[in-house]
Design an enzyme around this catalytic site. Structure first.
Site, PDB file in Angstrom:
ATOM      1  N   ASP A 264       0.731  -1.352   0.081  1.00  0.00           N
ATOM      2  CA  ASP A 264       0.085   0.091   0.062  1.00  0.00           C
ATOM      3  C   ASP A 264       1.010   1.287   0.134  1.00  0.00           C
ATOM      4  O   ASP A 264       1.685   1.475   1.091  1.00  0.00           O
ATOM      5  CB  ASP A 264      -1.036  -0.137   1.362  1.00  0.00           C
ATOM      6  N   GLY A 307      -4.703   3.304  -8.188  1.00  0.00           N
ATOM      7  CA  GLY A 307      -5.031   3.783  -9.568  1.00  0.00           C
ATOM      8  C   GLY A 307      -3.860   4.778 -10.363  1.00  0.00           C
ATOM      9  O   GLY A 307      -4.106   5.086 -11.350  1.00  0.00           O
ATOM     10  N   ASP A 328     -10.436   4.274  -1.823  1.00  0.00           N
ATOM     11  CA  ASP A 328     -11.006   3.072  -0.844  1.00  0.00           C
ATOM     12  C   ASP A 328     -12.566   3.340  -0.955  1.00  0.00           C
ATOM     13  O   ASP A 328     -13.153   4.034  -0.731  1.00  0.00           O
ATOM     14  CB  ASP A 328     -10.869   3.648   0.525  1.00  0.00           C
TER      15      ASP A 328
HETATM   16  C1  GLA Z   1      -5.244   2.456   2.494  1.00  0.00           C
HETATM   17  C2  GLA Z   1      -5.894   1.400   1.840  1.00  0.00           C
HETATM   18  C3  GLA Z   1      -7.023   0.505   2.394  1.00  0.00           C
HETATM   19  C4  GLA Z   1      -6.540  -0.118   3.877  1.00  0.00           C
HETATM   20  C5  GLA Z   1      -5.988   1.171   4.689  1.00  0.00           C
HETATM   21  C6  GLA Z   1      -5.282   0.634   5.733  1.00  0.00           C
HETATM   22  O1  GLA Z   1      -6.217   3.317   2.870  1.00  0.00           O
HETATM   23  O2  GLA Z   1      -6.470   1.835   0.541  1.00  0.00           O
HETATM   24  O3  GLA Z   1      -7.426  -0.529   1.684  1.00  0.00           O
HETATM   25  O4  GLA Z   1      -5.416  -1.079   3.601  1.00  0.00           O
HETATM   26  O5  GLA Z   1      -5.049   1.956   3.732  1.00  0.00           O
HETATM   27  O6  GLA Z   1      -4.542   1.725   6.573  1.00  0.00           O
END
Ligand code: GLA
Length: 516
Positions: A264, A307, A328
């Site tokens: 991430d 993306g 998200d």
């Molecule tokens: C980001 C990701 C989520 C999740 C959070 C965790 O927002 O896009 O899917 O993994 O971090 O902190």
């Protein structure tokens, strides 16, 4: 007297009608009330039914683990013809273990027998480079437990994946998201501590006393385990990331026994700075992709960077198996149709081992993403939950459920566990469905399947039940087609030129068209 009684009956009737009027019009407008009482997926038969993907990728020489998804009354006796010599099947559990065979394709015929009958299914093991030849299926803790996740909850999720029947239709990965490491500061003292030991190895927080034992537990159930980190110094939740420790952490994850990594972006933005070139976006993912590929463990690589830089165009080039195509989804659950339609615009990049990921399935008990809340029952209308699952299946999106496993109810399982709908998701062609806009708020999503048939979602975004038609000419088809309702698992008949049906408000009818 007579006149009086007629008047009073009339007055009474009018009174009742007036009292019921809002309810009657609400029911007419909002099919979700009716749908809420209606479970689309029919009850399971006690006879065995082997489910799961028809193809499965693994890398030669690496540890192999696969639990045959199979519904039906236990005990079930499993057997397999054509299994490579390096693999063995436990006939009582249906769990296949061993070492992935040398490069090649192995056609296996799985058989499951119980006191009510038997079921067979072809299963092709492809030992080569590619993993995730069908979209990954499983569970991720994020939208249920956020920064409250513990080892105990992960084990419980694995147990429930088996006991609820989810594993019997193909759910397989049990994935930890953020917050398993230590943070420099956090409201929970059990999650605060040194980020690494003197050798630089990452230290899980006190809620995760022994990662190896956790993955051993998940594996002992025949399931797989996923983990999460960021290429930045800190994760999005403010926990230790992999920056400057990428190689060391990847090896640690493999030693612990993880099978899936979500990587991430988060605080990597500080490292990339103002550089918004494609190379800058690719850099951390290419690095981790290469490291993962060099390990002697199959680890599915999940890119999460929302993306940026049109990741769908290059995710596979940096060894990614799936990539989030947007932010998200927890923040925009009222827009699942728009998110799905946009995701489907990248359909040309969806193929076996390379999946566009519009984020998790959030139904049942989920915690409000804006507050990282305690799980509550989703307010999403029932019909829309079936539409959500249909869209994800037709798009060949990873099917990762992210709700509270301990609160799974009959309805939520009914949406999550229809093997005919899941079969569309897991189809070996790996095609993401094409959207065909119709008039008003209706559209079709059409997905070609490996057997030459087509899966089609007839979607109605409006607030009233609407007649939706599929015209063969729009699909470049002609003549007679057999129509099957996939949610109800029922043949609807043979149709010529078109098929038309009532689609519930905000909902779906999902069919398969074939000319046999
Ligand atoms: C980001 C990701 C989520 C999740 C959070 C965790 O927002 O896009 O899917 O993994 O971090 O902190």
């Amino acid at each position: 007297m007579k006149k009086n009684s007629i008047t009073s009956v009339l007055t009474f009737t009018i009174f009742i009608l007036l009292a019921l009027a809002p309810y009657i019009s609400y029911c007419a407008e909002n099919d979700t009330i009716k749908d809420g009482n209606k479970l689309y997926t029919p009850p399971q038969s006690p006879q065995p039914r082997v489910n799961g993907p028809l193809v499965y990728g693994c890398r030669p020489g690496n540890p192999f683990l696969y639990r045959i998804p199979c519904q039906g009354l236990r005990p079930i006796r499993f057997s397999a013809k054509g299994l490579p010599a390096e693999l063995r099947l436990d006939p009582a559990t249906g769990i296949i273990t061993g070492t992935a065979p040398k490069r090649g394709e192995y056609n296996v015929l799985i058989q499951a027998v119980n006191s009510k009958g038997k079921s067979k299914r072809h299963f092709k093991i492809v030992a080569g480079e590619k993993l995730a030849l069908t979209p990954p299926m499983g569970w991720n803790h994020w939208y249920a437990h956020y920064d409250r996740i513990t080892d105990k909850m992960m084990r419980e999720a694995a147990d429930i994946m088996i006991s609820s029947g989810m594993a019997d239709v193909g759910y397989q990965y049990v994935n930890i998201d953020d917050c398993w490491m230590n943070a420099p500061e956090n409201s929970d003292p059990m999650r605060v501590g040194p980020l690494r030991n003197e050798k630089g190895n990452i230290i899980p927080n006190h809620h995760f006393p022994d990662m190896k034992r956790l993955t051993d537990y998940i594996h002992s159930r025949g399931l797989k385990a996923g983990i999460y980190t960021s290429p930045g110094p800190l994760t999005c939740g403010g926990f230790a990331g992999a920056y400057h420790h990428e190689e060391q952490d990847a090896h640690q994850f493999a030693t612990w026994g993880f099978d899936f990594l979500k990587y991430d972006w988060c605080s990597y933005g500080q490292i990339a700075g103002k550089d918004t070139s494609i190379e800058a976006y690719q850099k951390p993912y290419r690095q981790m992709g290469n490291i993962l590929k060099s390990l002697d463990r199959d680890i599915v690589f999940n890119l999460c960077q929302y993306g940026m830089g049109d990741v769908w165009k290059w995710g596979a080039k940096v060894e990614g198996n799936c990539w989030r195509t947007s932010g998200d989804l927890g923040f925009e659950l009222d827009r699942i149709y728009d998110v799905a339609i946009r995701n489907s615009e990248f359909r040309q990049y969806s193929k076996p081992g390379e999946w566009d990921d519009p984020d998790y399935i959030q139904i049942g008990w989920i915690g409000n993403a804006n507050k990282m809340g305690i799980p509550e029952l989703t307010p999403m209308p029932a019909s829309m939950q079936y539409a959500y699952m249909s869209l994800w299946s037709l798009m060949a999106a990873p099917l990762i459920y992210s709700g509270d496993m301990s609160k799974l109810d009959e309805f939520t399982l009914n949406v999550l566990c229809n093997p005919e709908v899941i079969e569309v998701n897991q189809d070996p062609l790996g095609e993401c469905g094409l959207v065909i806009k119709l008039t008003g708020d209706c559209f079709l999503m059409v997905k070609n399947l490996v057997d030459g048939s087509k899966a089609i979602g007839l979607f109605n975004r409006s607030k009233t039940t609407t007649e939706v038609a599929v015209n063969w000419t729009d699909l470049k088809l002609s003549g007679k087609q057999t129509v099957r309702d996939l949610w109800r698992q029922k043949e609807l008949g043979i149709y010529q030129n078109k098929f038309s049906t009532q689609v519930p408000a905000q909902g779906v009818v999902m069919i398969k068209l074939s000319n046999r």
